[in-house]
Design a protein around this motif. Structure first.
Motif, PDB file in Angstrom:
ATOM      1  N   LYS A   1       0.843  -1.195   0.165  1.00 32.01           N
ATOM      2  CA  LYS A   1      -0.086  -0.009  -0.072  1.00 32.01           C
ATOM      3  C   LYS A   1       0.896   1.310   0.188  1.00 32.01           C
ATOM      4  CE  LYS A   1      -3.576  -2.708   0.485  1.00 32.01           C
ATOM      5  NZ  LYS A   1      -4.596  -2.896  -0.493  1.00 32.01           N
ATOM      6  N   SER A   2       2.089   1.309  -0.574  1.00 27.70           N
ATOM      7  CA  SER A   2       2.728   2.316  -0.464  1.00 27.70           C
ATOM      8  C   SER A   2       2.232   3.183  -1.642  1.00 27.70           C
ATOM      9  CB  SER A   2       4.275   2.019  -0.800  1.00 27.70           C
ATOM     10  OG  SER A   2       4.467   1.683  -2.396  1.00 27.70           O
TER      11      SER A   2
ATOM     12  N   LEU B   1       4.007   4.291  -4.393  1.00 24.53           N
ATOM     13  CA  LEU B   1       4.365   3.834  -5.571  1.00 24.53           C
ATOM     14  C   LEU B   1       3.265   2.607  -6.171  1.00 24.53           C
ATOM     15  CD1 LEU B   1       7.922   3.507  -5.205  1.00 24.53           C
ATOM     16  CD2 LEU B   1       7.022   5.133  -6.543  1.00 24.53           C
ATOM     17  N   HIS B   2       2.853   2.031  -5.324  1.00 28.82           N
ATOM     18  CA  HIS B   2       1.763   1.052  -5.623  1.00 28.82           C
ATOM     19  C   HIS B   2       0.575   1.667  -6.082  1.00 28.82           C
ATOM     20  CE1 HIS B   2       4.240  -1.713  -3.018  1.00 28.82           C
ATOM     21  NE2 HIS B   2       3.420  -2.613  -3.569  1.00 28.82           N
ATOM     22  N   GLN B   3       0.422   3.028  -5.893  1.00 24.99           N
ATOM     23  CA  GLN B   3      -0.869   3.625  -6.399  1.00 24.99           C
ATOM     24  C   GLN B   3      -0.733   4.026  -7.611  1.00 24.99           C
ATOM     25  OE1 GLN B   3      -3.333   3.278  -4.067  1.00 24.99           O
ATOM     26  NE2 GLN B   3      -1.705   2.516  -2.865  1.00 24.99           N
ATOM     27  N   LEU B   4       0.263   3.964  -8.220  1.00 24.36           N
ATOM     28  CA  LEU B   4       0.453   4.497  -9.594  1.00 24.36           C
ATOM     29  C   LEU B   4       0.197   3.593 -10.770  1.00 24.36           C
ATOM     30  CD1 LEU B   4       4.177   6.314  -9.246  1.00 24.36           C
ATOM     31  CD2 LEU B   4       1.761   7.442  -9.496  1.00 24.36           C
ATOM     32  N   ASN B   5      -0.192   4.017 -11.711  1.00 24.34           N
ATOM     33  CA  ASN B   5      -0.416   3.244 -12.744  1.00 24.34           C
ATOM     34  C   ASN B   5       0.849   2.294 -13.453  1.00 24.34           C
ATOM     35  OD1 ASN B   5      -0.985   2.366 -15.824  1.00 24.34           O
ATOM     36  ND2 ASN B   5      -3.131   3.014 -15.311  1.00 24.34           N
ATOM     37  N   GLY B   6       0.405   0.992 -13.819  1.00 27.22           N
ATOM     38  CA  GLY B   6       1.560   0.053 -14.257  1.00 27.22           C
ATOM     39  C   GLY B   6       2.227   0.632 -15.323  1.00 27.22           C
ATOM     40  N   ILE B   7       1.641   1.452 -16.288  1.00 30.22           N
ATOM     41  CA  ILE B   7       2.304   2.122 -17.473  1.00 30.22           C
ATOM     42  C   ILE B   7       3.325   3.167 -16.825  1.00 30.22           C
ATOM     43  CG2 ILE B   7       1.899   3.672 -19.400  1.00 30.22           C
ATOM     44  CD1 ILE B   7       1.374   1.020 -20.014  1.00 30.22           C
ATOM     45  N   THR B   8       3.053   3.702 -15.985  1.00 27.49           N
ATOM     46  CA  THR B   8       3.658   4.837 -15.185  1.00 27.49           C
ATOM     47  C   THR B   8       4.947   4.298 -14.941  1.00 27.49           C
ATOM     48  OG1 THR B   8       1.917   6.448 -14.449  1.00 27.49           O
ATOM     49  CG2 THR B   8       3.897   6.726 -13.599  1.00 27.49           C
ATOM     50  N   LYS B   9       4.932   3.177 -14.183  1.00 27.08           N
ATOM     51  CA  LYS B   9       6.059   2.681 -13.480  1.00 27.08           C
ATOM     52  C   LYS B   9       7.003   1.875 -14.696  1.00 27.08           C
ATOM     53  CE  LYS B   9       3.065   0.887 -10.528  1.00 27.08           C
ATOM     54  NZ  LYS B   9       2.288   0.091  -9.461  1.00 27.08           N
ATOM     55  N   PHE B  10       6.290   1.559 -15.761  1.00 28.28           N
ATOM     56  CA  PHE B  10       7.133   1.052 -16.671  1.00 28.28           C
ATOM     57  C   PHE B  10       8.147   1.955 -17.599  1.00 28.28           C
ATOM     58  CE2 PHE B  10       7.116  -0.697 -21.184  1.00 28.28           C
ATOM     59  CZ  PHE B  10       8.062  -1.723 -20.834  1.00 28.28           C
TER      60      PHE B  10
ATOM     61  N   LEU C   1      13.261   2.376  -3.442  1.00 31.42           N
ATOM     62  CA  LEU C   1      13.240   0.929  -3.283  1.00 31.42           C
ATOM     63  C   LEU C   1      12.877   0.992  -1.558  1.00 31.42           C
ATOM     64  CD1 LEU C   1      13.338  -1.984  -3.984  1.00 31.42           C
ATOM     65  CD2 LEU C   1      15.934  -1.849  -3.623  1.00 31.42           C
ATOM     66  N   LYS C   2      13.345   2.041  -0.887  1.00 29.49           N
ATOM     67  CA  LYS C   2      12.689   1.965   0.786  1.00 29.49           C
ATOM     68  C   LYS C   2      11.329   2.568   0.623  1.00 29.49           C
ATOM     69  CE  LYS C   2      13.966   4.129   4.777  1.00 29.49           C
ATOM     70  NZ  LYS C   2      14.071   2.879   5.528  1.00 29.49           N
ATOM     71  N   LEU C   3      11.060   3.456  -0.456  1.00 31.37           N
ATOM     72  CA  LEU C   3       9.567   3.843  -0.426  1.00 31.37           C
ATOM     73  C   LEU C   3       8.727   2.775  -0.647  1.00 31.37           C
ATOM     74  CD1 LEU C   3       7.964   6.551  -0.161  1.00 31.37           C
ATOM     75  CD2 LEU C   3       8.287   7.009  -2.652  1.00 31.37           C
ATOM     76  N   THR C   4       8.907   1.617  -1.270  1.00 30.98           N
ATOM     77  CA  THR C   4       8.129   0.529  -1.559  1.00 30.98           C
ATOM     78  C   THR C   4       7.510  -0.071  -0.273  1.00 30.98           C
ATOM     79  OG1 THR C   4       9.710  -0.964  -1.797  1.00 30.98           O
ATOM     80  CG2 THR C   4       9.106   0.168  -3.913  1.00 30.98           C
ATOM     81  N   ARG C   5       8.343   0.312   0.720  1.00 29.38           N
ATOM     82  CA  ARG C   5       8.205  -0.549   2.063  1.00 29.38           C
ATOM     83  C   ARG C   5       8.117  -1.971   2.275  1.00 29.38           C
ATOM     84  NH1 ARG C   5       2.090   2.857   3.334  1.00 29.38           N
ATOM     85  NH2 ARG C   5       3.063   4.902   3.277  1.00 29.38           N
ATOM     86  N   VAL C   6       8.874  -2.388   1.316  1.00 25.97           N
ATOM     87  CA  VAL C   6       9.177  -3.821   1.319  1.00 25.97           C
ATOM     88  C   VAL C   6      10.405  -4.058   2.154  1.00 25.97           C
ATOM     89  CG1 VAL C   6       9.966  -5.930  -0.311  1.00 25.97           C
ATOM     90  CG2 VAL C   6       8.430  -4.192  -1.218  1.00 25.97           C
ATOM     91  N   PRO C   7      10.054  -4.980   3.279  1.00 23.94           N
ATOM     92  CA  PRO C   7      11.476  -5.213   4.028  1.00 23.94           C
ATOM     93  C   PRO C   7      12.864  -5.416   3.176  1.00 23.94           C
ATOM     94  CG  PRO C   7       9.478  -6.444   4.599  1.00 23.94           C
ATOM     95  CD  PRO C   7       9.264  -5.748   3.372  1.00 23.94           C
ATOM     96  N   PHE C   8      13.662  -4.835   4.018  1.00 20.40           N
ATOM     97  CA  PHE C   8      15.146  -4.947   3.134  1.00 20.40           C
ATOM     98  C   PHE C   8      15.456  -6.367   3.319  1.00 20.40           C
ATOM     99  CE2 PHE C   8      19.779  -4.691   4.080  1.00 20.40           C
ATOM    100  CZ  PHE C   8      20.149  -4.391   2.868  1.00 20.40           C
ATOM    101  N   SER C   9      15.089  -7.438   4.237  1.00 16.78           N
ATOM    102  CA  SER C   9      15.646  -8.719   3.928  1.00 16.78           C
ATOM    103  C   SER C   9      15.168  -9.234   3.101  1.00 16.78           C
ATOM    104  CB  SER C   9      15.080  -9.420   5.425  1.00 16.78           C
ATOM    105  OG  SER C   9      13.623  -9.451   5.433  1.00 16.78           O
TER     106      SER C   9
END
Length: 279
Positions: free
Chosen positions: A16-17, A19-28, A58-66
């Motif tokens: 739910k970061s 970056l997850h709210q952006l459209n897939g085309i934007t991220k591509f 990458l940190k903004l994605t909130r995915v754990p560093f591990s």
């Protein structure tokens, strides 16, 4: 390597970061623009800025560093080996590109290490590494089905878009198969721990890749047969449940991406030298 410790993965993680709210085309588009900017420059200042920005995203994605730490370490290791082989194959390439020679360590057989070659190897290695964080950002934050729907919306044939979606979905399965094969091989006495000599460990890992490839091919054939039985590809178009329209944030991001890419191309055209060399 202990397979039980392999907790990393390369797949979509819904945190739910922003970056997850952006459209897939934007991220591509961000990913393609990022790679384009990296390919246009050998300026270490810009490359360092991209690495810092990529790790920040990458940190903004909130995915754990591990989750992605082993991937970062593995990438850094591979790129370091790549730099070593580049030096062994062309020890004077840095001086050729930069146009000067400053000897650091005198070595026989033409392998004298120069300051220019060292700077060249560091620049190229970091250049390659700068693309990795944004690739992880794209995979972690982009749902495969949503991305396929977005691709189809901008004109990509839905068969190709669906193939991209299947590829992204299949990455976690490849990792799971790899771990299962490691467990099976270790049960048969195959040792890939740090106590094994490096070359023997590489041979043992190569024995794992064979079953992994054949397992992947079998699953690909199963998926292909299942899609054929369900009539996939019969119609010229299809609808998508996960189709997501472009938001205002997406449009702002796309405009910024275009401006940054244009600036990077202009910088490359106007700058007199390929490499930025401060010494």
């Amino acid at each position: 390597m202990n397979a039980s410790k392999m907790k990393f993965g390369i797949n979509y993680v819904d945190t739910k970061s922003p970056l997850h709210q952006l459209n897939g085309i934007t991220k591509f588009a961000l990913f393609i623009a990022w790679v384009s900017v990296v390919l246009t420059t050998f300026d270490l200042r810009l490359i360092a800025l991209l690495i810092v920005a990529g790790l920040g995203l990458l940190k903004l994605t909130r995915v754990p560093f591990s989750v992605y730490k082993p991937l970062l370490i593995a990438t850094a290791s591979v790129l370091s080996l790549n730099a070593l082989f580049m030096y062994l194959l062309a020890p004077g390439q840095g001086s050729v590109f930069i146009g000067s020679t400053t000897e650091l360590i005198a070595l026989p057989a033409g392998y004298t290490l120069t300051q220019e070659t060292l700077f060249y190897l560091v620049t190229v290695t970091l250049k390659y590494f700068s693309m990795f964080p944004i690739a992880l950002v794209f995979v972690f934050t982009t749902h495969p089905t949503e991305f396929a729907a977005s691709l189809n919306r901008i004109g990509v044939p839905y068969k190709i878009a669906y193939a991209v979606s299947l590829t992204l979905r299949y990455l976690p399965e490849v990792k799971n198969d790899f771990v299962n094969i490691i467990h099976a091989q270790q049960a048969r006495g195959l040792d890939i721990s740090k106590s094994t000599p490096l070359f023997q460990r590489m041979q043992n890992v190569a024995r794992i890749l064979g079953p992994l490839i054949f397992s992947s091919l079998d699953k690909a054939e199963e998926i292909s047969n299942a899609m054929t039985l369900r009539g996939f590809g019969r119609n010229k178009s299809r609808t998508w449940y996960s189709l997501k329209p472009l938001s205002r944030a997406d449009k702002i991001c796309l405009v910024m991406i275009v401006l940054v890419v244009a600036a990077a191309i202009a910088k490359r055209v106007l700058e007199p030298q390929l490499f930025w060399y401060p010494f």
